[in-house]
Enzyme design. Structure first.
Site, PDB file in Angstrom:
ATOM      1  N   SER A 211       0.558  -1.474  -0.298  1.00  0.00           N
ATOM      2  CA  SER A 211      -0.338   0.372  -0.002  1.00  0.00           C
ATOM      3  C   SER A 211       0.815   1.269   0.357  1.00  0.00           C
ATOM      4  O   SER A 211       1.395   0.915  -0.573  1.00  0.00           O
ATOM      5  CB  SER A 211      -1.166  -0.339   1.152  1.00  0.00           C
ATOM      6  OG  SER A 211      -1.606   0.803   1.124  1.00  0.00           O
ATOM      7  N   LYS A 215       4.474   2.260  -2.485  1.00  0.00           N
ATOM      8  CA  LYS A 215       4.701   2.924  -3.042  1.00  0.00           C
ATOM      9  C   LYS A 215       5.962   3.845  -2.887  1.00  0.00           C
ATOM     10  O   LYS A 215       6.784   3.882  -3.383  1.00  0.00           O
ATOM     11  CB  LYS A 215       3.639   4.513  -2.598  1.00  0.00           C
ATOM     12  CG  LYS A 215       2.122   3.824  -2.575  1.00  0.00           C
ATOM     13  CD  LYS A 215       1.548   5.358  -2.225  1.00  0.00           C
ATOM     14  CE  LYS A 215       0.169   5.435  -2.200  1.00  0.00           C
ATOM     15  NZ  LYS A 215      -0.816   4.341  -2.952  1.00  0.00           N
ATOM     16  N   TRP A 302      -9.673   0.008  -5.477  1.00  0.00           N
ATOM     17  CA  TRP A 302      -9.545   0.933  -5.237  1.00  0.00           C
ATOM     18  C   TRP A 302      -7.596   1.322  -5.712  1.00  0.00           C
ATOM     19  O   TRP A 302      -7.281   2.106  -6.063  1.00  0.00           O
ATOM     20  CB  TRP A 302      -9.155   1.165  -3.807  1.00  0.00           C
ATOM     21  CG  TRP A 302      -9.014   3.216  -3.302  1.00  0.00           C
ATOM     22  CD1 TRP A 302      -8.497   2.851  -2.174  1.00  0.00           C
ATOM     23  CD2 TRP A 302      -9.649   3.721  -3.357  1.00  0.00           C
ATOM     24  NE1 TRP A 302      -8.291   3.946  -1.749  1.00  0.00           N
ATOM     25  CE2 TRP A 302      -9.052   5.200  -3.128  1.00  0.00           C
ATOM     26  CE3 TRP A 302     -11.075   4.370  -4.403  1.00  0.00           C
ATOM     27  CZ2 TRP A 302     -10.796   6.167  -2.580  1.00  0.00           C
ATOM     28  CZ3 TRP A 302     -11.766   5.214  -4.019  1.00  0.00           C
ATOM     29  CH2 TRP A 302     -10.976   6.183  -3.350  1.00  0.00           C
ATOM     30  N   HIS A 353      -7.317  -5.737  -0.066  1.00  0.00           N
ATOM     31  CA  HIS A 353      -5.768  -4.830  -0.199  1.00  0.00           C
ATOM     32  C   HIS A 353      -5.340  -5.336   1.034  1.00  0.00           C
ATOM     33  O   HIS A 353      -5.904  -5.187   2.459  1.00  0.00           O
ATOM     34  CB  HIS A 353      -6.531  -3.378  -0.332  1.00  0.00           C
ATOM     35  CG  HIS A 353      -5.496  -2.582   0.321  1.00  0.00           C
ATOM     36  ND1 HIS A 353      -5.209  -2.112  -1.207  1.00  0.00           N
ATOM     37  CD2 HIS A 353      -4.891  -1.968   1.526  1.00  0.00           C
ATOM     38  CE1 HIS A 353      -3.748  -1.570  -0.567  1.00  0.00           C
ATOM     39  NE2 HIS A 353      -3.628  -0.666   1.161  1.00  0.00           N
TER      40      HIS A 353
END
Length: 373
Positions: A211, A215, A302, A353
């Site tokens: 998540s 990044k 998402w 997720h």
């Protein structure tokens, strides 16, 4: 053909319009331009520490003798103070005495309870025992020890150590580093330690993030070429996923919910993705010719798995320019059918997720091949 392709910046065309045709042009010109664009418009500019020191707090046998547990304090100084990043590390003992262990470093953005290996039931988020059983060292640090995940005016954590508090008369620069860049900076400070530990093979270090951690891992890998493999799990917006035409979370969403994550300049592109002079395939290209692995989940709309996979495909020209094969002719895969190219890898997992042990074994399968392990 995906209609987004027409609006993407050309990966192999320099800012002055000249086409990149050689590896030297990529390394000496285009790659540096793209890094500068990401610093200016997305992540911000990272500082250099004045000093970095290490203290091994603990070193003892663990996991029934399978591993040595090390607790290390990574101490650094900046113009306005000092900081410490605690590192937890398990080094496998069942390895040839003359062979250093390759490493999986997790950027942990979950509760520290996930790292309590004294519990009988281990969480899949960081399956350290399974990692050690595969012959890899398992290392982890927590993002909060680098910088708090909150919009605190950039006064706490590493921001407060490296910059004066902003005032109305002296605001932060619009390209000042955000929290994602701070965490990536922390991953590099951990790497500063890993290269000193003779039990570890610093040439075979994979950095992993989930998540917001994913990044971070990608930006850390773009900046720090000492990381041999970068793993992005469910990183989505401003991670692995292409921003133009992305489903689910957009630049507007992420800047609104997490205004501290990126440089102030990034907010100019809320609902204006097509005006951004970069897109995330260009971030992945900065890692070439090193290894990149992206993983998605079927229910994680998402993050938009299709856009994450597209980014990998669009990064291929940089890899090919550097004689590193990409994913080839593979199309978006079915769940649980990993694609392991020579330098690029991808899988789609059934579920939501999260970071699961299945994901970890896919990462390690890919590393086995890439690290010749």
């Amino acid at each position: 053909m995906d209609n987004r392709l027409a609006t993407l910046p050309d990966l192999l065309v320099c800012n002055n319009g000249i086409q990149v045709t050689t590896a030297a042009d990529w390394v000496q010109k285009r790659r540096l331009e793209i890094l500068e664009l990401f610093r200016t418009h997305v992540y911000g500019r990272e500082p250099q520490p004045l000093s970095v020191r290490f203290h091994v707090v603990e070193e003892k046998g663990y996991m029934g003798g399978k591993a040595t547990r090390k607790k290390v304090d990574i101490m650094f100084t900046g113009p306005y103070g000092k900081g410490v990043i605690p590192l937890l590390l398990f080094v496998p003992n069942a390895i040839e005495t003359d062979k250093a262990a390759p490493v999986f470093l997790l950027i942990n953005n979950r509760n520290n309870d996930y790292l309590d290996l004294d519990q009988e039931e281990q969480d899949e988020f960081w399956p350290a025992k399974a990692i050690v059983d595969r012959g890899y060292a398992a290392a982890v640090f927590h993002v909060k020890d680098v910088d708090p995940d909150e919009h605190d005016g950039f006064r706490d954590g590493v921001h407060g150590i490296f910059e004066e508090p902003a005032t109305p008369d002296a605001p932060r620069p619009s390209d000042a580093w955000g929290t994602i860049a701070a965490w990536a900076w922390g991953a590099s400070r951990v790497m500063d330690y890993l290269v000193t530990d003779t039990d570890l093979d610093a040439n075979r270090v994979a950095v992993v993030g989930h998540s917001r951690g994913g990044k971070t891992a990608l930006w850390a890998g773009a900046l720090d070429e000492r990381f041999a493999m970068i793993v992005s799990n469910n990183s989505g917006s401003t991670g692995a996923a292409i921003s133009r035409g992305k489903k689910g979370e957009t630049i507007y969403h992420i800047n609104t919910r997490f205004p501290h994550w990126f440089a102030e300049n990034y907010k100019k592109y809320n609902d204006r993705e097509n005006e951004l002079p970069v897109d995330q395939h260009m971030l992945l290209s900065l890692i070439a010719p090193r290894s990149v692995y992206v993983s998605s989940a079927t229910e994680d709309t998402w993050a938009d798995p299709q856009s994450e996979f597209l980014s990998l495909k669009l990064a291929e020209p940089a890899y090919q320019l550097l004689s590193a094969p990409g994913l080839g002719k593979h199309s978006f895969p079915q769940p649980e059918t990993p694609i392991h190219g020579e330098k690029l890898g991808y899988h789609l997992r059934t579920g939501g997720h999260d970071l699961k042990e299945y994901d970890w074994h896919c990462f390690m399968d890919f590393a086995d091949k890439n690290f010749n392990y």
